[in-house]
Design an enzyme around this catalytic site. Structure first.
Site, PDB file in Angstrom:
ATOM      1  N   MET A   1     -12.189   4.660  -1.190  1.00 45.56           N
ATOM      2  CA  MET A   1     -12.918   4.860   0.071  1.00 45.56           C
ATOM      3  C   MET A   1     -13.656   6.182  -0.062  1.00 45.56           C
ATOM      4  O   MET A   1     -13.258   7.214   0.498  1.00 45.56           O
ATOM      5  CB  MET A   1     -11.922   4.873   1.244  1.00 45.56           C
ATOM      6  CG  MET A   1     -11.411   3.486   1.592  1.00 45.56           C
ATOM      7  SD  MET A   1      -9.916   3.517   2.598  1.00 45.56           S
ATOM      8  CE  MET A   1      -8.704   3.541   1.298  1.00 45.56           C
TER       9      MET A   1
ATOM     10  N   MET B   1     -12.000  -5.794   4.604  1.00 46.82           N
ATOM     11  CA  MET B   1     -11.179  -4.915   5.450  1.00 46.82           C
ATOM     12  C   MET B   1     -10.933  -5.605   6.787  1.00 46.82           C
ATOM     13  O   MET B   1     -11.875  -6.040   7.460  1.00 46.82           O
ATOM     14  CB  MET B   1     -11.883  -3.575   5.691  1.00 46.82           C
ATOM     15  CG  MET B   1     -12.028  -2.677   4.461  1.00 46.82           C
ATOM     16  SD  MET B   1     -10.493  -2.347   3.564  1.00 46.82           S
ATOM     17  CE  MET B   1      -9.479  -1.581   4.854  1.00 46.82           C
TER      18      MET B   1
ATOM     19  N   ASP C   1      -6.927  -6.327   3.788  1.00 46.57           N
ATOM     20  CA  ASP C   1      -6.304  -5.002   3.854  1.00 46.57           C
ATOM     21  C   ASP C   1      -6.413  -4.474   5.278  1.00 46.57           C
ATOM     22  O   ASP C   1      -7.523  -4.246   5.769  1.00 46.57           O
ATOM     23  CB  ASP C   1      -7.041  -4.087   2.864  1.00 46.57           C
ATOM     24  CG  ASP C   1      -6.463  -2.691   2.780  1.00 46.57           C
ATOM     25  OD1 ASP C   1      -5.405  -2.427   3.376  1.00 46.57           O
ATOM     26  OD2 ASP C   1      -7.089  -1.850   2.098  1.00 46.57           O
TER      27      ASP C   1
ATOM     28  N   HIS D   1      -1.107  -1.203  -4.249  1.00 53.70           N
ATOM     29  CA  HIS D   1      -2.419  -0.846  -3.714  1.00 53.70           C
ATOM     30  C   HIS D   1      -2.476   0.664  -3.492  1.00 53.70           C
ATOM     31  O   HIS D   1      -1.609   1.243  -2.832  1.00 53.70           O
ATOM     32  CB  HIS D   1      -2.629  -1.596  -2.390  1.00 53.70           C
ATOM     33  CG  HIS D   1      -3.976  -1.441  -1.782  1.00 53.70           C
ATOM     34  ND1 HIS D   1      -5.085  -2.150  -2.216  1.00 53.70           N
ATOM     35  CD2 HIS D   1      -4.404  -0.673  -0.758  1.00 53.70           C
ATOM     36  CE1 HIS D   1      -6.130  -1.817  -1.479  1.00 53.70           C
ATOM     37  NE2 HIS D   1      -5.750  -0.914  -0.586  1.00 53.70           N
TER      38      HIS D   1
ATOM     39  N   MET E   1      -9.035   8.327  -0.512  1.00 50.68           N
ATOM     40  CA  MET E   1      -9.903   8.723   0.610  1.00 50.68           C
ATOM     41  C   MET E   1     -10.475  10.111   0.377  1.00 50.68           C
ATOM     42  O   MET E   1      -9.767  10.997  -0.114  1.00 50.68           O
ATOM     43  CB  MET E   1      -9.088   8.734   1.902  1.00 50.68           C
ATOM     44  CG  MET E   1      -8.407   7.417   2.193  1.00 50.68           C
ATOM     45  SD  MET E   1      -7.494   7.526   3.744  1.00 50.68           S
ATOM     46  CE  MET E   1      -6.771   5.888   3.802  1.00 50.68           C
TER      47      MET E   1
ATOM     48  N   SER F   1       0.840  -1.204   0.000  1.00 47.61           N
ATOM     49  CA  SER F   1       0.000   0.000   0.000  1.00 47.61           C
ATOM     50  C   SER F   1       0.873   1.251   0.000  1.00 47.61           C
ATOM     51  O   SER F   1       1.628   1.500   0.950  1.00 47.61           O
ATOM     52  CB  SER F   1      -0.909   0.017   1.222  1.00 47.61           C
ATOM     53  OG  SER F   1      -1.539   1.284   1.290  1.00 47.61           O
TER      54      SER F   1
ATOM     55  N   ASP G   1      -4.755   3.722  -2.052  1.00 43.24           N
ATOM     56  CA  ASP G   1      -5.864   4.041  -1.153  1.00 43.24           C
ATOM     57  C   ASP G   1      -6.367   5.441  -1.416  1.00 43.24           C
ATOM     58  O   ASP G   1      -5.658   6.421  -1.161  1.00 43.24           O
ATOM     59  CB  ASP G   1      -5.384   3.934   0.302  1.00 43.24           C
ATOM     60  CG  ASP G   1      -5.218   2.493   0.731  1.00 43.24           C
ATOM     61  OD1 ASP G   1      -6.195   1.736   0.601  1.00 43.24           O
ATOM     62  OD2 ASP G   1      -4.111   2.132   1.172  1.00 43.24           O
TER      63      ASP G   1
ATOM     64  N   HIS H   1      -8.270   1.270  -4.442  1.00 39.43           N
ATOM     65  CA  HIS H   1      -9.274   1.073  -3.392  1.00 39.43           C
ATOM     66  C   HIS H   1      -9.946   2.417  -3.112  1.00 39.43           C
ATOM     67  O   HIS H   1      -9.363   3.285  -2.468  1.00 39.43           O
ATOM     68  CB  HIS H   1      -8.545   0.507  -2.156  1.00 39.43           C
ATOM     69  CG  HIS H   1      -9.396   0.368  -0.938  1.00 39.43           C
ATOM     70  ND1 HIS H   1      -8.859   0.160   0.315  1.00 39.43           N
ATOM     71  CD2 HIS H   1     -10.739   0.398  -0.760  1.00 39.43           C
ATOM     72  CE1 HIS H   1      -9.832   0.074   1.205  1.00 39.43           C
ATOM     73  NE2 HIS H   1     -10.980   0.226   0.579  1.00 39.43           N
TER      74      HIS H   1
HETATM   75  C1  DX5 Z   1      -6.635   1.585   5.383  1.00 40.47           C
HETATM   76  C2  DX5 Z   1      -6.126   1.316   3.980  1.00 40.47           C
HETATM   77  C3  DX5 Z   1      -5.022   0.340   3.936  1.00 40.47           C
HETATM   78  C4  DX5 Z   1      -3.771   0.754   4.645  1.00 40.47           C
HETATM   79  C5  DX5 Z   1      -3.169  -0.485   5.225  1.00 40.47           C
HETATM   80  O1  DX5 Z   1      -7.671   2.468   5.295  1.00 40.47           O
HETATM   81  O2  DX5 Z   1      -7.197   0.814   3.167  1.00 40.47           O
HETATM   82  O3  DX5 Z   1      -4.721  -0.047   2.589  1.00 40.47           O
HETATM   83  O4  DX5 Z   1      -2.827   1.380   3.823  1.00 40.47           O
HETATM   84  O5  DX5 Z   1      -2.103  -0.136   6.016  1.00 40.47           O
HETATM   85  P1  DX5 Z   1      -1.399  -1.153   6.999  1.00 40.47           P
HETATM   86  O6  DX5 Z   1      -0.897  -2.302   6.155  1.00 40.47           O
HETATM   87  O7  DX5 Z   1      -0.322  -0.343   7.603  1.00 40.47           O
HETATM   88  O8  DX5 Z   1      -2.431  -1.616   7.992  1.00 40.47           O
HETATM   89 ZN    ZN Z   2      -6.727  -0.111   1.101  1.00 39.10          ZN
END
Ligand code: DX5
Ligand code: ZN
Length: 219
Positions: A71, A140, A178, A35, A39, A10, A37, A69
């Site tokens: 969010m 998740m 994840d 990956h 947000m 990620s 993320d 991903h």
């Molecule tokens: C959380 C994200 C994850 C995050 C995971 O909201 O969707 O992808 O980066 O991070 P770690 O591996 O540090 O838990």
């Molecule tokens: Zn993620």
């Protein structure tokens, strides 16, 4: 025949002042996916990056598979932008109210693979009607929004349930986890049917990232 294990570092845990360099570290370690993320400060209480970041990574020469991903409270409004920016797979959450099936179909029509995501509090039954329409299910294993949180072992039964549906229906979507994933928690998820492992903190903090990627590939 279960899917081969696959690591998706990620980028959220990378260096936000040098994202292309961090993405390159993941690629050079041998991780087949990256990956990303995304947000919106609304669906989750944090902000990260947007389609322009993906486009910039492509311009910098990154050829990795972009596992994106979203969010977002309104992911259907952004699928086109992320496909255009270079996403290979776009995952959307089940929790907000919008037309999930139409959005998954739109993502495929854009030439990307599509995934559906469930938060820890969302039962597997919420996504069960969509299993025939996805390339990936993302469970998740933390409440999304932040990296570095502890793995929730209480998600293991949910993984086994979804893996069971996959087997009994002869489907072959990928099953991804994840949040809080390291070599130990990944092994637990692997035993529960998971084949795709997002790792942020554990990957970028590993002293030998190539060894970490090799160990994940051998799960
Ligand atoms: C959380 C994200 C994850 C995050 C995971 O909201 O969707 O992808 O980066 O991070 P770690 O591996 O540090 O838990
Ligand atoms: Zn993620």
């Amino acid at each position: 025949m279960p899917n081969a294990p696959l690591l998706a570092p990620s980028l959220l845990a990378g260096d936000h002042g040098a994202l292309a360099a961090s993405a390159q570290v993941a690629a050079e370690a041998g991780a087949p996916w990256l990956h990303l993320d995304i947000m919106d400060g609304h669906f989750v209480p944090n902000l990260s990056f947007g389609p322009e970041t993906l486009a910039a990574l492509r311009r910098a020469g990154l050829k990795t598979f972009f596992d994106t991903h979203l969010m977002l409270s309104e992911p259907h409004r952004y699928a086109d932008a992320f496909a255009k920016a270079g996403a290979n797979l776009i995952s959307i959450h089940i929790e907000p109210a919008y037309d999930h099936r139409a959005t998954l179909a739109r993502i495929r029509a854009l030439g990307c693979q599509c995934g559906i995501v469930l938060n820890p509090g969302t039962p597997a039954s919420a996504i069960e009607p969509l299993l025939d329409a996805v390339d990936l299910v993302l469970v998740m294993t933390v409440q999304p929004g932040f990296g570095g949180q502890p793995f929730r072992a209480d998600m293991l039964p949910k993984l086994r349930e979804i893996d069971g549906w996959r087997r009994s229906r002869g489907l072959n979507f990928r099953l991804e986890v994840d949040g809080g994933i390291d070599l130990g928690t990944a092994a637990q998820c692997r035993a529960a049917g998971t084949d795709t492992f997002v790792a942020g903190t554990s990957f970028f903090k590993a002293s030998d990232q190539a060894a970490f990627a090799a160990a994940m590939a051998a799960l």
